[in-house]
Write a protein that holds these residues in place. Structure first.
Motif, PDB file in Angstrom:
ATOM      1  N   LEU A   1      -2.339   5.018   5.146  1.00 28.33           N
ATOM      2  CA  LEU A   1      -3.879   5.110   5.179  1.00 28.33           C
ATOM      3  C   LEU A   1      -4.176   5.349   3.624  1.00 28.33           C
ATOM      4  O   LEU A   1      -5.237   4.419   3.378  1.00 28.33           O
ATOM      5  CB  LEU A   1      -4.174   5.034   6.085  1.00 28.33           C
ATOM      6  CG  LEU A   1      -3.764   3.649   7.253  1.00 28.33           C
ATOM      7  CD1 LEU A   1      -4.673   3.971   8.924  1.00 28.33           C
ATOM      8  CD2 LEU A   1      -3.860   2.335   7.232  1.00 28.33           C
TER       9      LEU A   1
ATOM     10  N   SER B   1      -4.005   3.673   0.677  1.00 28.41           N
ATOM     11  CA  SER B   1      -4.464   1.646   0.609  1.00 28.41           C
ATOM     12  C   SER B   1      -6.476   1.984   0.532  1.00 28.41           C
ATOM     13  O   SER B   1      -6.925   0.905   0.688  1.00 28.41           O
ATOM     14  CB  SER B   1      -4.216   1.531   1.599  1.00 28.41           C
ATOM     15  OG  SER B   1      -5.144   1.599   3.016  1.00 28.41           O
TER      16      SER B   1
ATOM     17  N   ALA C   1      -2.577  -4.663  14.059  1.00 28.73           N
ATOM     18  CA  ALA C   1      -1.183  -5.004  12.663  1.00 28.73           C
ATOM     19  C   ALA C   1      -2.335  -5.382  11.430  1.00 28.73           C
ATOM     20  O   ALA C   1      -1.640  -4.674  10.812  1.00 28.73           O
ATOM     21  CB  ALA C   1      -1.652  -6.787  13.779  1.00 28.73           C
ATOM     22  N   MET C   2      -3.321  -5.263  11.675  1.00 29.20           N
ATOM     23  CA  MET C   2      -4.048  -4.967   9.832  1.00 29.20           C
ATOM     24  C   MET C   2      -3.894  -3.503   9.526  1.00 29.20           C
ATOM     25  O   MET C   2      -2.977  -3.075   8.569  1.00 29.20           O
ATOM     26  CB  MET C   2      -5.152  -4.936  10.194  1.00 29.20           C
ATOM     27  CG  MET C   2      -5.406  -6.278   9.886  1.00 29.20           C
ATOM     28  SD  MET C   2      -7.410  -6.820  10.737  1.00 29.20           S
ATOM     29  CE  MET C   2      -8.132  -6.586   8.785  1.00 29.20           C
ATOM     30  N   LEU C   3      -3.651  -2.447  10.150  1.00 28.64           N
ATOM     31  CA  LEU C   3      -3.507  -1.158  10.076  1.00 28.64           C
ATOM     32  C   LEU C   3      -2.059  -0.618  10.031  1.00 28.64           C
ATOM     33  O   LEU C   3      -0.690  -0.661   9.309  1.00 28.64           O
ATOM     34  CB  LEU C   3      -4.418   0.164  11.168  1.00 28.64           C
ATOM     35  CG  LEU C   3      -5.556   0.026  11.317  1.00 28.64           C
ATOM     36  CD1 LEU C   3      -5.909   0.755  12.845  1.00 28.64           C
ATOM     37  CD2 LEU C   3      -6.148   0.579  10.090  1.00 28.64           C
ATOM     38  N   ALA C   4      -1.651  -1.408  10.514  1.00 25.94           N
ATOM     39  CA  ALA C   4       0.492  -1.683  10.223  1.00 25.94           C
ATOM     40  C   ALA C   4       0.408  -2.217   9.150  1.00 25.94           C
ATOM     41  O   ALA C   4       1.563  -1.723   8.004  1.00 25.94           O
ATOM     42  CB  ALA C   4       0.621  -2.192  11.546  1.00 25.94           C
ATOM     43  N   PHE C   5       0.273  -3.359   8.769  1.00 28.87           N
ATOM     44  CA  PHE C   5      -0.211  -3.821   7.069  1.00 28.87           C
ATOM     45  C   PHE C   5      -0.070  -2.907   5.761  1.00 28.87           C
ATOM     46  O   PHE C   5       0.547  -2.678   5.672  1.00 28.87           O
ATOM     47  CB  PHE C   5      -0.604  -4.773   7.392  1.00 28.87           C
ATOM     48  CG  PHE C   5      -0.747  -5.980   5.897  1.00 28.87           C
ATOM     49  CD1 PHE C   5      -0.592  -5.732   5.168  1.00 28.87           C
ATOM     50  CD2 PHE C   5       0.290  -7.096   6.448  1.00 28.87           C
ATOM     51  CE1 PHE C   5      -0.580  -6.888   3.729  1.00 28.87           C
ATOM     52  CE2 PHE C   5       0.374  -7.932   5.137  1.00 28.87           C
ATOM     53  CZ  PHE C   5      -0.434  -7.669   3.873  1.00 28.87           C
ATOM     54  N   ALA C   6      -1.665  -1.985   6.718  1.00 29.77           N
ATOM     55  CA  ALA C   6      -1.455  -1.737   5.173  1.00 29.77           C
ATOM     56  C   ALA C   6      -0.331  -0.087   5.238  1.00 29.77           C
ATOM     57  O   ALA C   6      -0.407   0.469   4.169  1.00 29.77           O
ATOM     58  CB  ALA C   6      -2.990  -0.610   5.900  1.00 29.77           C
TER      59      ALA C   6
ATOM     60  N   ALA D   1       2.458  -0.323   6.168  1.00 34.76           N
ATOM     61  CA  ALA D   1       3.651  -0.976   5.507  1.00 34.76           C
ATOM     62  C   ALA D   1       3.473  -1.059   3.896  1.00 34.76           C
ATOM     63  O   ALA D   1       4.390  -0.561   2.896  1.00 34.76           O
ATOM     64  CB  ALA D   1       3.949  -2.551   5.931  1.00 34.76           C
ATOM     65  N   ALA D   2       2.732  -1.108   3.609  1.00 35.67           N
ATOM     66  CA  ALA D   2       1.915  -1.421   2.670  1.00 35.67           C
ATOM     67  C   ALA D   2       2.328  -0.065   1.578  1.00 35.67           C
ATOM     68  O   ALA D   2       2.440  -0.348   0.302  1.00 35.67           O
ATOM     69  CB  ALA D   2       0.587  -2.065   1.822  1.00 35.67           C
TER      70      ALA D   2
ATOM     71  N   LEU E   1       2.713  -1.600  16.085  1.00 34.07           N
ATOM     72  CA  LEU E   1       2.772  -3.483  17.049  1.00 34.07           C
ATOM     73  C   LEU E   1       3.121  -3.016  18.609  1.00 34.07           C
ATOM     74  O   LEU E   1       3.025  -4.210  18.747  1.00 34.07           O
ATOM     75  CB  LEU E   1       4.220  -3.443  15.937  1.00 34.07           C
ATOM     76  CG  LEU E   1       4.144  -4.433  14.781  1.00 34.07           C
ATOM     77  CD1 LEU E   1       5.363  -4.811  13.716  1.00 34.07           C
ATOM     78  CD2 LEU E   1       3.382  -4.362  14.263  1.00 34.07           C
TER      79      LEU E   1
END
Lengths: 135, 144
Positions: free
Chosen positions: A34, A37, A89-94, A96-97, A109
């Motif tokens: 995190l 990002s 989900a947004m935190l998971a996306f960040a 993953a990125a 998730l």
């Protein structure tokens, strides 16, 4: 009996503890991913923890206080839990990125899926309860 | 044209748009290595679009049920599966399209998330506004 109060409490604590652990353990995988990002991730975590806190207060208030003192959150719980799911989900996306760490993604998730399930369960139960009361 | 038939035609058009966009995206991804679309991010973007559509659907269903609660004979939701699929298709279409657009513009993570989330809500709401004009709440086999 307030509808599914234990499920709501578990969902709120589960969603709320994930950013808390990330915050308190800067050496953890999710904290490192995190931090790559930018600072926005921490603001999103604060928002998630605020939503979780409101959900916990709602569970406490509807269980301990008489109905006339129940907070307005009782009519909008589905929005709160879906908002928590979106933030997870947004935190998971960040994360993953920042470097896809599968165990961390799975934990975020799974919590997200549970929040969605509780939201729709609560919505259905509320309307069934109103129909039973009227009939 | 009946409301159900109209909505089904609308959804077929959405599916055709999605198929066209998907085929274009796959072609671009295979022929243009500069456009890097991480499959994990694509999946998470689809999850966020699904959640946005589900949120709009939950708010709409709650409002419809509240409107019927005050009546002596509340009318059930008609064809809820059609209603749900319409919301989700609108959300998925705009969410996926704007995710690919943000990747092509090399937007940062949080801007990508904001774009996907906002436009997923917009897509679901747009379909809801179209559907509510032609799909009224009525009992199965009854009059409006």
């Amino acid at each position: 009996m307030p509808r599914y109060w234990l499920s709501r409490l578990i969902a709120a604590c589960w969603a709320g503890h994930l950013p808390l652990v990330t915050w308190l353990a800067p050496q953890s995988l999710s904290a490192r991913a995190l931090s790559e990002s930018g600072p926005t991730g921490f603001y999103v975590m604060v928002l998630l923890m605020a939503c979780a806190l409101v959900a916990i207060v709602d569970v406490a208030a509807t269980n301990l206080l008489p109905p006339r003192f129940h907070p307005f959150t009782a009519r909008h719980r589905h929005v709160g839990f879906l908002a928590m799911a979106i933030l997870l989900a947004m935190l998971a996306f960040a994360i993953a990125a920042g470097g896809a760490h599968l165990p961390v993604l799975i934990s975020y998730l799974t919590a997200c899926g549970f929040c969605v399930w509780v939201a729709f369960l609560d919505l259905a139960a509320r309307h069934q309860q109103r129909r039973k009361t009227r009939s | 044209m009946s409301p159900t038939r109209y909505t089904l035609q609308l959804m077929k058009a959405l599916l055709a748009l999605m198929w066209g966009g998907t085929a274009t995206a796959a072609t671009v991804a295979l022929t243009n290595p500069a456009l890097e679309v991480d499959p994990v991010l694509m999946l998470l973007s689809a999850i966020i679009s699904t959640l946005a559509g589900a949120t709009t659907l939950a708010i709409r269903v709650n409002n419809l049920l509240l409107a019927e609660d005050g009546k002596a004979e509340p009318r059930p939701l008609v064809r809820p599966w059609l209603f749900a699929i319409a919301h989700m298709l609108g959300s998925w279409l705009t969410g996926v399209a704007f995710f690919l657009y943000s990747r092509s513009q090399s937007m940062d993570v949080w801007m990508t998330l904001l774009v996907v989330l906002v436009f997923s809500f917009v897509g679901a709401k747009a379909i809801e506004m179209l559907a509510e004009r032609i799909l009224p709440v009525r009992a199965v086999g009854g009059q409006v």
